[in-house]
Structures are given as structure tokens and as C-alpha cells.
Design a protein around this motif. Structure first.
Motif, PDB file in Angstrom:
ATOM      1  N   HIS A 129       0.886  -1.165   0.000  1.00  9.85           N
ATOM      2  CA  HIS A 129       0.000   0.000   0.000  1.00  9.85           C
ATOM      3  C   HIS A 129       0.922   1.213   0.000  1.00  9.85           C
ATOM      4  N   ALA A 130       1.001   1.888  -1.141  1.00 10.74           N
ATOM      5  CA  ALA A 130       1.926   3.019  -1.285  1.00 10.74           C
ATOM      6  C   ALA A 130       1.261   4.032  -2.202  1.00 10.74           C
ATOM      7  N   GLU A 131       1.116   5.248  -1.716  1.00  6.97           N
ATOM      8  CA  GLU A 131       0.416   6.264  -2.496  1.00  6.97           C
ATOM      9  C   GLU A 131       1.371   7.378  -2.912  1.00  6.97           C
ATOM     10  N   GLY A 132       1.122   7.947  -4.080  1.00  7.77           N
ATOM     11  CA  GLY A 132       1.865   9.123  -4.529  1.00  7.77           C
ATOM     12  C   GLY A 132       3.358   8.884  -4.544  1.00  7.77           C
ATOM     13  N   ARG A 133       4.105   9.737  -3.858  1.00 12.98           N
ATOM     14  CA  ARG A 133       5.567   9.617  -3.882  1.00 12.98           C
ATOM     15  C   ARG A 133       6.055   8.372  -3.157  1.00 12.98           C
ATOM     16  N   THR A 134       5.259   7.888  -2.196  1.00 16.41           N
ATOM     17  CA  THR A 134       5.624   6.624  -1.549  1.00 16.41           C
ATOM     18  C   THR A 134       5.638   5.502  -2.575  1.00 16.41           C
ATOM     19  N   LEU A 135       4.719   5.575  -3.534  1.00 18.80           N
ATOM     20  CA  LEU A 135       4.670   4.569  -4.592  1.00 18.80           C
ATOM     21  C   LEU A 135       5.952   4.622  -5.426  1.00 18.80           C
ATOM     22  N   ALA A 136       6.428   5.814  -5.684  1.00 19.61           N
ATOM     23  CA  ALA A 136       7.688   5.944  -6.428  1.00 19.61           C
ATOM     24  C   ALA A 136       8.838   5.305  -5.653  1.00 19.61           C
ATOM     25  N   ALA A 137       8.847   5.513  -4.341  1.00 12.49           N
ATOM     26  CA  ALA A 137       9.913   4.933  -3.517  1.00 12.49           C
ATOM     27  C   ALA A 137       9.804   3.409  -3.482  1.00 12.49           C
ATOM     28  N   ALA A 138       8.578   2.889  -3.444  1.00 13.66           N
ATOM     29  CA  ALA A 138       8.392   1.433  -3.428  1.00 13.66           C
ATOM     30  C   ALA A 138       8.870   0.825  -4.745  1.00 13.66           C
ATOM     31  N   HIS A 153      -4.388  -1.080  -4.910  1.00 13.81           N
ATOM     32  CA  HIS A 153      -5.334   0.034  -5.120  1.00 13.81           C
ATOM     33  C   HIS A 153      -4.724   1.344  -5.637  1.00 13.81           C
ATOM     34  N   VAL A 154      -4.266   1.299  -6.873  1.00 14.32           N
ATOM     35  CA  VAL A 154      -3.758   2.499  -7.559  1.00 14.32           C
ATOM     36  C   VAL A 154      -4.951   3.404  -7.862  1.00 14.32           C
ATOM     37  N   VAL A 215      -2.423  -1.063 -18.427  1.00 14.80           N
ATOM     38  CA  VAL A 215      -1.401  -1.123 -17.370  1.00 14.80           C
ATOM     39  C   VAL A 215      -1.952  -1.788 -16.100  1.00 14.80           C
ATOM     40  N   ILE A 216      -3.275  -1.883 -16.005  1.00 12.48           N
ATOM     41  CA  ILE A 216      -3.921  -2.446 -14.804  1.00 12.48           C
ATOM     42  C   ILE A 216      -3.977  -3.962 -14.936  1.00 12.48           C
ATOM     43  N   ASP A 217      -3.267  -4.661 -14.044  1.00 15.17           N
ATOM     44  CA  ASP A 217      -3.228  -6.125 -14.112  1.00 15.17           C
ATOM     45  C   ASP A 217      -4.462  -6.761 -13.495  1.00 15.17           C
ATOM     46  N   CYS A 218      -4.937  -6.194 -12.388  1.00  7.78           N
ATOM     47  CA  CYS A 218      -6.035  -6.825 -11.635  1.00  7.78           C
ATOM     48  C   CYS A 218      -7.049  -5.782 -11.192  1.00  7.78           C
ATOM     49  N   PHE A 219      -8.294  -6.237 -11.054  1.00 10.90           N
ATOM     50  CA  PHE A 219      -9.297  -5.500 -10.301  1.00 10.90           C
ATOM     51  C   PHE A 219      -9.379  -6.176  -8.934  1.00 10.90           C
ATOM     52  N   ALA A 220      -9.328  -5.390  -7.875  1.00 14.33           N
ATOM     53  CA  ALA A 220      -9.402  -5.929  -6.513  1.00 14.33           C
ATOM     54  C   ALA A 220     -10.379  -5.057  -5.745  1.00 14.33           C
ATOM     55  N   THR A 221     -11.276  -5.683  -4.984  1.00 17.54           N
ATOM     56  CA  THR A 221     -12.319  -4.839  -4.370  1.00 17.54           C
ATOM     57  C   THR A 221     -11.798  -3.983  -3.223  1.00 17.54           C
ATOM     58  N   ASP A 222     -10.745  -4.431  -2.508  1.00 14.12           N
ATOM     59  CA  ASP A 222     -10.390  -3.811  -1.221  1.00 14.12           C
ATOM     60  C   ASP A 222     -11.628  -3.739  -0.327  1.00 14.12           C
ATOM     61  N   HIS A 223     -12.427  -4.802  -0.369  1.00 10.01           N
ATOM     62  CA  HIS A 223     -13.624  -4.916   0.483  1.00 10.01           C
ATOM     63  C   HIS A 223     -13.227  -4.602   1.926  1.00 10.01           C
TER      64      HIS A 223
END
Ligand code: DOR
Ligand code: ZN
Length: 346
Positions: A129-138, A153-154, A215-223
Motif C-alpha cells: 500500500h503506497a500512495e503518490g511519492r511513496t509509490l515511487a519509492a516502493a 489500489h492504484v 497497465v492495470i493487471d487486476c481488479f481488486a475490491t479492497d472490500h
């Protein structure tokens, strides 16, 4: 029309610790009602699943209650890299929380991430779970350690464009997008009802996700069920239930020509199986009526959340029947697989 048994690689079933929101019974019943025959459960329970003892406890609770098949994720903590890696064969994967969300699991320092990237087996799923710039670092950490990383969950234009660039460079990155980030914007819900992590974004972000579907590999609900009282109260927790609305929403998009059935099956079955190294479920499929129309309402749902961010939405495409390992598991709006029918797939 027959689809394969769908796989959701990202659900929160709340047991142990918060069974007033959901448990293995209601959560896996909701999965079957939504056409999912296999779910991968996230570790931010109470207590979190982070070692052998908590993994054994969560799966012992699941075994007598699950209606569909399942596996349990481990959570990365500040000092459990070796212990988590020792449990890798028995877990869905390792989840790294690199940004703030619901529950205590969170890794701030990049040196802590690095310990997990190094210790977790190369061939076992690693999810961030990495958003924005954290995603870049990951993504950088994945490149530096040369190991596959799946991004949960992009939600935004800048994220999906960064992932496109990483993939074009040949980096070992895969990603998933939720239905709520594809079908809702920040303008659609107010107050606690709209709280979710990552946050709902703008129409421009939603458009960019659809424009970069390749570019999206999967759909995931994050239920992520929370009760209506919690969502309406003070300090509303982030999260939406999603297991019972995902397939109707995507089938409606197919009807509207926004994606093909092949696109859907790739993202809700084929790619999920490949990325998470999941076994085939023999004699398992979902019978859907592509022409039937319905209106989404929480009233008929299995989830204990008892609300949905899609209430009142008209959809085209209804789950008629789910066959799991040769037996009818959902039929005529009712879950027919008994508790305990679901198998732990690792
Ligand atoms: O909105 C969210 N809720 N995002 C997450 O990442 C966690 C989830 C939850 O567990 O409620
Ligand atoms: Zn989640």
C-alpha cells in the motif's frame, strides 16, 4: 454466460477482532454472492496477522466458517522480517503498509522496508500500500532489490502513469485498481461515507485509470466493511464494502463498451492467478445473466456492513449461480455452500 470463479486478491474480513463489521462467515458469503470463489484476506485484523501464532489463529477461525476458498496475508512489521519469511509458504503473501490506513500496521522508515524486500522469498507475492511519492519509492526499492512488487489500489493519474513508465522500463511491477476508484469520484459521497484510503480522486484521475487499462493487471475490491453507524459517527473509519458490487459494475461497463469480457476475465481471474501463484479450482465457475438489470441495494447483501457506496445504482449483469468444486455454492440469491466448505489454498 459462464465466467471462471473470480479471485479477489484484496479483502478485509475483520476476524479476529472486529466481527461486528464482518467475519469469515459473512465475508466469504458476500464473496460468493459477488461471483468470487477465492479471496485473499488482508492482515490488518486485531491483533494483526504478523507471525506464526497469529497466522495460525486467523486460519483456525476461518476453517469452520469460510464458504469459499481463501488464503491469509501476513503483515510486515518493524521487526518481523525473518519470522514472516519463515511463514511464506503458508500465506497469501506479505503486505507492506507504507502509508497510513486503518489499523496499526505501518512501516515508516525505508530501511525497514528493505529488510522485508530482502527476506521475503523472491517467488512469493509481495504487496504494497503506497500512495503518490511513496509509490515511487516502493518502485525504486523493487528495482534496487530486483524483486517483483504488486501495488495495491492504484487511484490517481500520476500513479498509473508512473507504473506505466516502470513497466515500460521492464521493472517487475504489477498493480490492481478497485471498482470504487474506477466508478466514483470525490464528489460522489460526503463526510464519513466517502472516507477510504486511498481517497477517492477527481474525474481526471478516474479518466486516466480507464485510459490506462492496459497497465492495470487486476481488479481488486479492497472490500473494507465498517458499519453504517461507524461511517456516520465521529472519526469515521476509511473503507467501503465491495465484494457484492464489483462484478455487476464491471459487467455494466462491458455492456457500455468500456471494456471487454476478455479484459474483465484477465483482471478478475487469469492475471490474479498468475501474480499470486494460485492453484486452479476444479469444476468451478460463475453463471451470469448479461442482460438482466438490477438496482444495487445493501438490503439484499450478505456483508455485515449493511451499506454500500453504490446504493441505488442501476446495473446490467447479475450473478445467477456459482459452482465451487462441483457444488452449487450460490443460487437464486442464496448462499448454498455451508460454512466450512471453503478450503485454505495455502
Ligand atoms: O479504506 C481503507 N480501509 N483502506 C485500507 O487500506 C484499509 C481499509 C480497512 O481495513 O478498513
Ligand atoms: Zn485494503
Amino acid at each position: 454466460m459462464r465466467l471462471p470463479g473470480l479471485i479477489d486478491p484484496h479483502v478485509h474480513l475483520r476476524e479476529p477482532g472486529a466481527t461486528h463489521k464482518e467475519d469469515w462467515d459473512t465475508g466469504t458469503a458476500a464473496a460468493l454472492a459477488g461471483g468470487f470463489t477465492l479471496v485473499l484476506a488482508m492482515p490488518n485484523t486485531q491483533p494483526p496477522v504478523a507471525d506464526r501464532a497469529t497466522l495460525d489463529r486467523a486460519t483456525a477461525l476461518a476453517a469452520p466458517k469460510a464458504h469459499c476458498d481463501y488464503a491469509q496475508f501476513l503483515g510486515a512489521g518493524p521487526d518481523n522480517a525473518a519470522e514472516a519469511a519463515a511463514c511464506a509458504a503458508d500465506a497469501a503473501g506479505l503486505k507492506l503498509y507504507l502509508d497510513q490506513t486503518y489499523g496499526p500496521l505501518r512501516l515508516d522508515e525505508m530501511s525497514l522496508w528493505k529488510a522485508h524486500f530482502a527476506a521475503w522469498p523472491q517467488d512469493r507475492p509481495l504487496v504494497a500500500h503506497a500512495e503518490g511519492r511513496t509509490l515511487a519509492a516502493a518502485i525504486l526499492m523493487s528495482a534496487l532489490t530486483d524483486r517483483p512488487l504488486h501495488l495495491a489500489h492504484v487511484a490517481t493519474r500520476e500513479e498509473i502513469l508512473l507504473i506505466r513508465a516502470a513497466k515500460e522500463r521492464g521493472l517487475k511491477i504489477t498493480c490492481e485498481v478497485t471498482p470504487h476508484h474506477l466508478f466514483l469520484t470525490e464528489a460522489d459521497l460526503s463526510g464519513g461515507w466517502g472516507e477510504v484510503r486511498p481517497r477517492l480522486a477527481t474525474q481526471r484521475d478516474v479518466d486516466a485509470l480507464w485510459a490506462n487499462l492496459d497497465v492495470i493487471d487486476c481488479f481488486a475490491t479492497d472490500h473494507a466493511p465498517h458499519t453504517a453507524a461507524e461511517k456516520a459517527g465521529e472519526n469515521p473509519p476509511p473503507g467501503f464494502p465491495g465484494l457484492e458490487t464489483a462484478l455487476p459494475l464491471f459487467l455494466t461497463a462491458v455492456h457500455e463498451g468500456r471494456l471487454t469480457l476478455e479484459d474483465l476475465v484477465a483482471r478478475m481471474y487469469t492475471n490474479v492467478r498468475r501474480i499470486f501463484k494460485l492453484p486452479e479450482q476444479p469444476e468451478t465457475w460463475v453463471e451470469v445473466d448479461l442482460d438482466a438489470t438490477a438496482e444495487i441495494t445493501a438490503q439484499t447483501m450478505q456483508t455485515r456492513a449493511a451499506w454500500t457506496p453504490f446504493e441505488g445504482r442501476k446495473v446490467r449483469g447479475v450473478v445467477r449461480q456459482v459452482i465451487l468444486r462441483g457444488e452449487a455454492a450460490f443460487e437464486d440469491g442464496r448462499v448454498t455452500a455451508p460454512q466450512g466448505y471453503g478450503r485454505r489454498i495455502r
